[in-house]
Design an enzyme around this catalytic site. Structure first.
Site, PDB file in Angstrom:
ATOM      1  N   TYR A 176       0.852  -1.271   0.018  1.00  0.00           N
ATOM      2  CA  TYR A 176       0.068  -0.043   0.022  1.00  0.00           C
ATOM      3  C   TYR A 176       0.905   1.132  -0.005  1.00  0.00           C
ATOM      4  CZ  TYR A 176      -3.879   3.053   1.279  1.00  0.00           C
ATOM      5  OH  TYR A 176      -4.808   4.082   1.204  1.00  0.00           O
ATOM      6  N   LYS A 201       1.087   4.077  -2.897  1.00  0.00           N
ATOM      7  CA  LYS A 201       0.924   5.447  -2.769  1.00  0.00           C
ATOM      8  C   LYS A 201       1.824   6.344  -3.012  1.00  0.00           C
ATOM      9  CE  LYS A 201      -3.526   4.762  -1.934  1.00  0.00           C
ATOM     10  NZ  LYS A 201      -4.644   5.115  -2.902  1.00  0.00           N
TER      11      LYS A 201
HETATM   12  P1  NAP Z   1     -13.676   2.863  -0.187  1.00  0.00           P
HETATM   13  O1  NAP Z   1     -15.035   3.456   0.478  1.00  0.00           O
HETATM   14  O2  NAP Z   1     -13.721   1.551  -0.204  1.00  0.00           O
HETATM   15  O3  NAP Z   1     -13.863   3.458  -1.960  1.00  0.00           O
HETATM   16  C1  NAP Z   1     -13.089   2.779  -2.753  1.00  0.00           C
HETATM   17  C2  NAP Z   1     -13.826   2.914  -3.961  1.00  0.00           C
HETATM   18  O4  NAP Z   1     -12.983   2.398  -5.186  1.00  0.00           O
HETATM   19  C3  NAP Z   1     -15.125   1.876  -3.872  1.00  0.00           C
HETATM   20  O5  NAP Z   1     -16.244   2.206  -4.669  1.00  0.00           O
HETATM   21  C4  NAP Z   1     -14.193   0.575  -4.592  1.00  0.00           C
HETATM   22  O6  NAP Z   1     -15.363  -0.238  -5.402  1.00  0.00           O
HETATM   23  C5  NAP Z   1     -13.626   1.481  -5.932  1.00  0.00           C
HETATM   24  N1  NAP Z   1     -12.735   0.504  -6.575  1.00  0.00           N
HETATM   25  C6  NAP Z   1     -11.883  -0.424  -5.883  1.00  0.00           C
HETATM   26  N2  NAP Z   1     -11.067  -0.988  -6.801  1.00  0.00           N
HETATM   27  C7  NAP Z   1     -11.519  -0.778  -8.016  1.00  0.00           C
HETATM   28  C8  NAP Z   1     -11.067  -0.715  -9.396  1.00  0.00           C
HETATM   29  N3  NAP Z   1     -10.080  -1.964  -9.533  1.00  0.00           N
HETATM   30  N4  NAP Z   1     -11.926  -0.187 -10.437  1.00  0.00           N
HETATM   31  C9  NAP Z   1     -12.836   0.670 -10.233  1.00  0.00           C
HETATM   32  N5  NAP Z   1     -13.002   0.957  -8.776  1.00  0.00           N
HETATM   33  C10 NAP Z   1     -12.590   0.384  -7.765  1.00  0.00           C
HETATM   34  O7  NAP Z   1     -12.365   3.660   0.360  1.00  0.00           O
HETATM   35  P2  NAP Z   1     -12.055   5.056   0.560  1.00  0.00           P
HETATM   36  O8  NAP Z   1     -11.600   5.356   1.846  1.00  0.00           O
HETATM   37  O9  NAP Z   1     -12.926   6.197  -0.249  1.00  0.00           O
HETATM   38  O10 NAP Z   1     -10.641   5.182  -0.664  1.00  0.00           O
HETATM   39  C11 NAP Z   1     -10.664   6.182  -1.741  1.00  0.00           C
HETATM   40  C12 NAP Z   1      -9.480   6.286  -1.962  1.00  0.00           C
HETATM   41  O11 NAP Z   1      -8.730   7.051  -0.786  1.00  0.00           O
HETATM   42  C13 NAP Z   1      -8.434   5.157  -2.023  1.00  0.00           C
HETATM   43  O12 NAP Z   1      -7.349   5.112  -3.023  1.00  0.00           O
HETATM   44  C14 NAP Z   1      -7.784   4.828  -0.729  1.00  0.00           C
HETATM   45  O13 NAP Z   1      -6.414   4.078  -0.825  1.00  0.00           O
HETATM   46  C15 NAP Z   1      -7.455   6.333  -0.342  1.00  0.00           C
HETATM   47  N6  NAP Z   1      -7.207   6.647   1.031  1.00  0.00           N
HETATM   48  C16 NAP Z   1      -8.257   6.273   2.108  1.00  0.00           C
HETATM   49  C17 NAP Z   1      -8.144   6.530   3.409  1.00  0.00           C
HETATM   50  C18 NAP Z   1      -9.064   6.405   4.267  1.00  0.00           C
HETATM   51  O14 NAP Z   1      -8.486   6.230   5.558  1.00  0.00           O
HETATM   52  N7  NAP Z   1     -10.285   5.818   4.022  1.00  0.00           N
HETATM   53  C19 NAP Z   1      -6.776   7.106   3.836  1.00  0.00           C
HETATM   54  C20 NAP Z   1      -5.712   7.690   2.643  1.00  0.00           C
HETATM   55  C21 NAP Z   1      -5.902   7.302   1.221  1.00  0.00           C
HETATM   56  P3  NAP Z   1     -16.194  -1.511  -4.686  1.00  0.00           P
HETATM   57  O15 NAP Z   1     -16.787  -1.259  -3.312  1.00  0.00           O
HETATM   58  O16 NAP Z   1     -17.123  -1.981  -5.391  1.00  0.00           O
HETATM   59  O17 NAP Z   1     -14.969  -2.665  -4.403  1.00  0.00           O
END
Ligand code: NAP
Length: 267
Positions: free
Chosen positions: A172, A176
């Site tokens: 991860y 990133k």
């Molecule tokens: P999330 O709620 O799980 O949203 C991620 C979305 O991406 C989901 O709708 C998922 O679809 C979709 N996805 C996954 N793999 C995909 C693919 N191959 N093609 C198209 N769509 C795909 O998580 P989030 O927290 O909002 O994360 C969004 C971004 O923020 C990510 O890049 C994550 O690494 C980053 N981030 C999050 C945090 C945190 O604390 N939440 C912190 C730092 C960075 P499905 O649900 O259908 O699988």
């Protein structure tokens, strides 16, 4: 009333959930039509309703962002539907190879995936979605922006883990950190086309990605301990940062990574 994105079209990968969904809602409220590129249409229903309620148009395009063919088809469909693309938020991402939104732990801690024992296929899966996928989306959408000739703004959702090593989270963190460097290189390569490329490195945000850690008091306490503000961020706080980066308010900013993370020091 004129919104800050009036008349614009935004593509948002991962737009069905969490940070991407918050961006879709906020951008629509600011006047943009929205292309939601995600895996599962049924999970996007609420976001599509919110875009409708804001009086904007939403198009869902089923897209696996790790596939070049899917990214190209998604970009073509966005152009066919709306005729232009002004901004992109690349938010699709996974916490681990077996991550399903809300279903699996964000294994960023000591109990995660030590490099010495991680199956190669798992490493490759995380890099394929989180890094190669972002590159493929960036270039598919940037090509449309170049064709349109009006410039554009790209925002890649990286993570504070781009700069903070997490034991058990090498896949991860490396993915990133790669997005951070990709953002800087693309900013240079696209500056002549009036396309700005920036990234966001969120801290711990209350989305499905942190749901399992939040459900364990020790996990919740660990996230708060690492965060000087002693609270998790809300997805809307990341959407505000994304709005700044796609709007004219950041017109002199490109190749940068902003860290809305409650004060974590990232060096
Ligand atoms: P999330 O709620 O799980 O949203 C991620 C979305 O991406 C989901 O709708 C998922 O679809 C979709 N996805 C996954 N793999 C995909 C693919 N191959 N093609 C198209 N769509 C795909 O998580 P989030 O927290 O909002 O994360 C969004 C971004 O923020 C990510 O890049 C994550 O690494 C980053 N981030 C999050 C945090 C945190 O604390 N939440 C912190 C730092 C960075 P499905 O649900 O259908 O699988």
């Amino acid at each position: 009333m004129q919104g800050r994105l009036s008349g614009q079209v935004a593509v948002i990968t991962g737009g069905a959930s969490g940070i991407g969904a918050a961006c879709a809602r906020r951008f629509a409220a600011e006047g943009a039509d929205i292309v939601i590129a995600d895996l599962d249409r049924s999970r996007a229903a609420d976001v599509i309703d919110a875009v409708d309620a804001a009086g904007r148009r939403a198009a869902f395009v089923a897209t696996d962002t790790s596939s070049e063919a899917d990214n190209l088809a998604m970009a073509a469909e966005a152009m066919a539907t709306f005729g232009r693309i002004d901004c992109l938020v690349a938010a699709a991402g996974i916490a681990s190879a077996d991550y399903v939104s809300g279903g699996e732990p964000e294994q960023g801690g000591a109990a995660g995936r030590p490099v010495m024992s991680q199956p190669l296929a798992d490493w490759e899966r995380v890099l394929a979605v989180n890094l190669t996928g972002v590159m493929l989306t960036n270039r598919a959408i940037a090509a449309c922006m170049m064709q349109g000739g009006n410039g554009g703004a790209i925002v890649n959702i990286a993570s504070s883990a781009a700069a903070i090593p997490l034991r058990g989270g090498a896949d991860y963190c490396v993915s990133k950190a790669g997005v951070w460097m990709l953002t800087k290189v693309l900013a240079l390569e696209l500056v002549g086309h009036g396309i700005r490329v920036n990234a966001i490195g969120p801290g711990f945000i209350e989305t499905p990605m942190t749901a399992v850690m939040r459900s364990d008091p020790a996990g919740e306490a660990a996230m708060k301990r690492m965060t000087p503000m002693r609270r998790l961020g809300q997805p809307e706080e990341i959407a505000s940062t994304a709005l700044f980066l796609v709007s004219e308010d950041s017109s002199y900013l490109t190749g940068q990574l902003l860290f809305p993370n409650g004060g974590m020091f990232v060096g």
